[in-house]
Design a protein around this motif. Structure first.
Motif: not given
Length: 127
Positions: A27-32
């Motif tokens: 899964p893509p990393p969470p937004p900062p």
């Protein structure tokens, strides 16, 4: 035809599974996290979106009710128009009018409504 189905089935069995497209394995990393200012903007936008959905739902209900009413009036009007046309055609077809007229007598005299017989004939006269 049987051979074609057999070949297609074998090809499906022996081909490796592929991941077509742009899908990720992970899964893509969470937004900062950009801070409380952006979180408050996001929450305001979410509130505006929910208000817009409520208003849109009300408009959907109103337009659906108006459409149903218009359809109902159309059906009623069509039924009344058909009944009126049927009555009109039944009373005026082939020169017939309401009340139906009697044909004129052989000498040209017409029978008047309310009279028992033709005006120049008497019931006591023999034929």
């Amino acid at each position: 035809m049987k051979h074609l189905i057999l070949i297609a089935g074998l090809l499906m069995l022996f081909t490796p599974n592929t991941h077509a497209g742009w899908f990720f394995d992970d899964p893509p990393p969470p937004p900062p996290d950009l801070g409380p200012e952006y979180r408050s903007k996001i929450s305001k936008l979410e509130e505006q979106m929910s208000e817009q959905h409520v208003i849109a739902d009300r408009w959907k209900i109103a337009t659906g009710s108006l459409a149903f009413g218009a359809l109902l009036l159309f059906v009623i009007g069509t039924a009344l128009g058909a009944k009126t046309r049927q009555h009109y055609d039944g009373t005026t077809r082939m020169g017939r009018t309401v009340p139906p007229t009697t044909p004129p007598a052989p000498n040209g005299a017409r029978h008047h409504m309310g009279e028992a017989g033709a005006p120049d004939r008497h019931p006591t006269m023999a034929a």
